[in-house]
Write a protein that holds these residues in place. Sequence first.
Motif, short mmCIF file in Angstrom:
data_model
loop_
_atom_site.label_atom_id
_atom_site.label_comp_id
_atom_site.label_asym_id
_atom_site.label_seq_id
_atom_site.Cartn_x
_atom_site.Cartn_y
_atom_site.Cartn_z
N ILE A 9 0.84 -1.19 0.00
CA ILE A 9 0.00 0.00 0.00
C ILE A 9 0.88 1.25 0.00
CG2 ILE A 9 -1.86 -1.19 1.21
CD1 ILE A 9 -1.06 0.34 3.73
N GLU A 10 0.30 2.33 -0.42
CA GLU A 10 1.01 3.60 -0.48
C GLU A 10 0.15 4.69 0.16
OE1 GLU A 10 1.68 6.21 -4.23
OE2 GLU A 10 3.46 4.92 -4.08
N ILE A 11 0.76 5.50 0.99
CA ILE A 11 0.07 6.61 1.63
C ILE A 11 0.84 7.88 1.29
CG2 ILE A 11 -0.71 7.62 3.80
CD1 ILE A 11 -0.73 4.83 5.00
N GLU A 12 0.23 8.74 0.51
CA GLU A 12 0.88 10.00 0.15
C GLU A 12 0.60 11.04 1.23
OE1 GLU A 12 -0.16 11.33 -3.71
OE2 GLU A 12 0.80 9.65 -4.74
N GLN A 13 1.64 11.72 1.66
CA GLN A 13 1.51 12.77 2.67
C GLN A 13 2.30 13.99 2.21
OE1 GLN A 13 2.72 10.81 6.38
NE2 GLN A 13 0.57 10.38 6.80
N GLN A 14 1.78 15.15 2.54
CA GLN A 14 2.42 16.41 2.14
C GLN A 14 2.66 17.27 3.36
OE1 GLN A 14 0.16 19.17 -0.34
NE2 GLN A 14 2.03 19.69 -1.45
N LEU A 15 3.91 17.66 3.55
CA LEU A 15 4.28 18.52 4.68
C LEU A 15 4.42 19.95 4.19
CD1 LEU A 15 6.77 17.81 7.50
CD2 LEU A 15 6.95 19.96 6.27
N THR A 16 3.81 20.87 4.90
CA THR A 16 3.95 22.30 4.60
C THR A 16 4.35 23.03 5.87
OG1 THR A 16 1.60 22.71 5.01
CG2 THR A 16 2.26 22.23 2.74
N MET A 17 5.06 24.12 5.71
CA MET A 17 5.42 24.97 6.83
C MET A 17 5.75 26.36 6.30
SD MET A 17 9.34 23.99 7.87
CE MET A 17 10.71 24.23 6.75
N GLU B 119 -2.40 12.91 22.25
CA GLU B 119 -3.74 13.34 22.63
C GLU B 119 -4.78 12.37 22.08
OE1 GLU B 119 -4.05 17.25 21.05
OE2 GLU B 119 -2.62 18.14 22.46
N GLU B 120 -6.02 12.56 22.47
CA GLU B 120 -7.09 11.69 22.00
C GLU B 120 -7.21 11.80 20.49
OE1 GLU B 120 -10.73 12.40 23.98
OE2 GLU B 120 -9.96 11.93 25.98
N ALA B 121 -7.62 10.68 19.88
CA ALA B 121 -7.70 10.61 18.42
C ALA B 121 -8.81 11.52 17.90
CB ALA B 121 -7.96 9.17 17.99
N ASN B 122 -8.53 12.15 16.77
CA ASN B 122 -9.53 12.92 16.04
C ASN B 122 -10.07 12.04 14.92
OD1 ASN B 122 -9.18 15.44 17.47
ND2 ASN B 122 -7.24 15.65 16.39
N LEU B 123 -11.21 11.42 15.17
CA LEU B 123 -11.77 10.49 14.20
C LEU B 123 -12.18 11.24 12.93
CD1 LEU B 123 -13.92 8.17 16.49
CD2 LEU B 123 -11.60 7.81 15.63
N GLY B 124 -11.84 10.65 11.80
CA GLY B 124 -12.18 11.24 10.52
C GLY B 124 -11.25 12.33 10.05
N VAL B 125 -10.26 12.69 10.87
CA VAL B 125 -9.34 13.77 10.52
C VAL B 125 -8.02 13.18 10.02
CG1 VAL B 125 -8.07 15.78 11.36
CG2 VAL B 125 -10.38 15.32 12.20
N LEU B 126 -7.67 13.48 8.79
CA LEU B 126 -6.44 12.94 8.20
C LEU B 126 -5.26 13.88 8.34
CD1 LEU B 126 -8.59 11.03 6.93
CD2 LEU B 126 -7.16 10.96 4.89
N ASP B 127 -5.50 15.18 8.47
CA ASP B 127 -4.42 16.16 8.52
C ASP B 127 -4.04 16.43 9.98
OD1 ASP B 127 -4.87 16.18 5.86
OD2 ASP B 127 -5.69 18.20 5.75
N VAL B 128 -2.74 16.42 10.25
CA VAL B 128 -2.25 16.66 11.61
C VAL B 128 -1.55 18.02 11.63
CG1 VAL B 128 -0.71 15.89 13.44
CG2 VAL B 128 -1.97 14.21 12.10
N ASP B 129 -2.01 18.88 12.52
CA ASP B 129 -1.42 20.20 12.68
C ASP B 129 -0.32 20.11 13.75
OD1 ASP B 129 -0.76 22.84 12.93
OD2 ASP B 129 -2.72 23.51 13.63
N PHE B 130 0.93 20.14 13.32
CA PHE B 130 2.05 20.07 14.25
C PHE B 130 2.35 21.43 14.88
CE2 PHE B 130 2.56 16.19 11.96
CZ PHE B 130 3.30 15.33 12.76
N GLY B 131 1.75 22.49 14.32
CA GLY B 131 1.99 23.82 14.86
C GLY B 131 3.45 24.23 14.71
N THR B 132 4.03 24.74 15.77
CA THR B 132 5.44 25.12 15.77
C THR B 132 6.28 23.99 16.33
OG1 THR B 132 4.95 27.48 16.04
CG2 THR B 132 7.14 26.74 16.70
N VAL B 133 7.28 23.58 15.55
CA VAL B 133 8.27 22.62 16.04
C VAL B 133 9.49 23.44 16.44
CG1 VAL B 133 9.62 20.55 15.53
CG2 VAL B 133 7.38 20.88 14.45
N PRO B 134 9.70 23.65 17.73
CA PRO B 134 10.79 24.53 18.16
C PRO B 134 12.16 23.99 17.76
CG PRO B 134 9.23 24.12 19.96
CD PRO B 134 8.92 23.14 18.86
N ALA B 135 13.13 24.89 17.73
CA ALA B 135 14.50 24.49 17.42
C ALA B 135 14.97 23.42 18.41
CB ALA B 135 15.41 25.71 17.48
N LEU B 136 15.68 22.41 17.89
CA LEU B 136 16.26 21.34 18.68
C LEU B 136 15.21 20.63 19.53
CD1 LEU B 136 19.52 23.18 19.87
CD2 LEU B 136 19.17 21.79 17.82
#
Length: 425
Positions: free
Chosen positions: A182-190, A383-400
């Motif tokens: 199987i293949e799962i395509e994912q796109q990261l944006t920032m 955190e608790e699962a968001n059912l039906g939600v495929l996109d994950v908002d990572f917000g800010t990933v701090p340095a290091l």
Amino acid sequence: LGDSLLAAHPVYADALPDSAFVLGIYTTYHEMAVRYAPLHMGQTAWNLWHEQVFDSLFYADGFEDLYAHVSERVWAREPFTAGERDSLELAFASYEWDAEGIAGWFDHWDASLAALGAGVEEPIAWSLMDRYEMLMDAADYFAAGYPVANWQELMVAQNEAIEELISTDDTEEESVCASVRIEIEQQLTMTREAFEGTFGISNGYTEFALDSLAVNLLITDEAGLPANHLFEIQTTLIDNLGNVSGSGSVPPGEEGTAQFLFIPEQGAAPTEPIIYGFGGTVSYWDSSAMALVTQPLEPVYLTVNPSPNLVLDYFLDRVIYGDDALTEPVEPTLPAELSLMITNAGYGDANNVTLASSQPTVVDNELGLAVAFEIIGSAFQGEEANLGVLDVDFGTVPALDRRIGSWYVTSSLLGYFTNLTADVV
């Protein structure tokens, strides 16, 4: 939790010999599925607890060696003596850890204990630690119904039983092992830091064009040395100039503009802000003077901040629970967890990080197996699962620092994953 699970699915381990348990008392898939939830809960809590305590060292090569020396103290929430610290720093000096290494971890632990005494939730969130320990206690309570010391031993036994159950038995001619890819395509944006510059020129002649127009950009560092190689330079707009590479033209009596985008590379500001000058020259053919004219572009000085440097690590549960085609009852479906740990190895924050996922697609099914895969939800940082939600908002990933997102993948059939590869394009 333990009472409700045991009441719903009682198991009388004392009625079975120890040898039967060691070899796998889970004789049916249904029994294994029942045990998945509390064991997965214990394992997740264990991982999050240790990530709080050990920070980046938890994922470093050699962590198990360090853990064997310090686990008793950290579980007791006790400090290390100066002698113990010196001895361990010497013992682990050769390990290839991050810049702070074990000395930085000791500082992290000391600061966390001081914060605990003051009721402060940094750098370790102690209220979360209490919650994780409660969840591990609940998993132990569940495991108490079996001839094991704790939930970790039950997990090991279950994994061994799974391997036994799903391994191909060459003596059973009716069993067929089918492989599906199987293949799962994912796109990261920032969003990241970039600079926009606008060049404008006006032709004061009403009878002559300014021909052979060229804009030569020059970026200089604090020492005045050329630094164009440390930036990606894009021409984003050209208006009424044709081009700016040597054959552009400004019509008589008119104006023209060009816009440029300057994107810093990693080396532009590796660890701390650096000031750069953005200037250059513009040249054009002056038909009135019959000469090639070159004019300087007064530099603009801007501060370039360190950039993020994201490292992506995927993790996937080995077993995915679905119906066992070789048994009469229809077994329940339980999701496998696909997790992505985004580590920011740079010295600049990565802002507005989002990971958009597609649904799984079967790309190779040689035997035509009737199987379906689906992502039913996602989660962020445990955190608790968001059912039906495929996109994950990572917000800010701090340095290091790092952040973890998860997707819950289901399969209509029981199986296990044999390989996982990730290609970044």
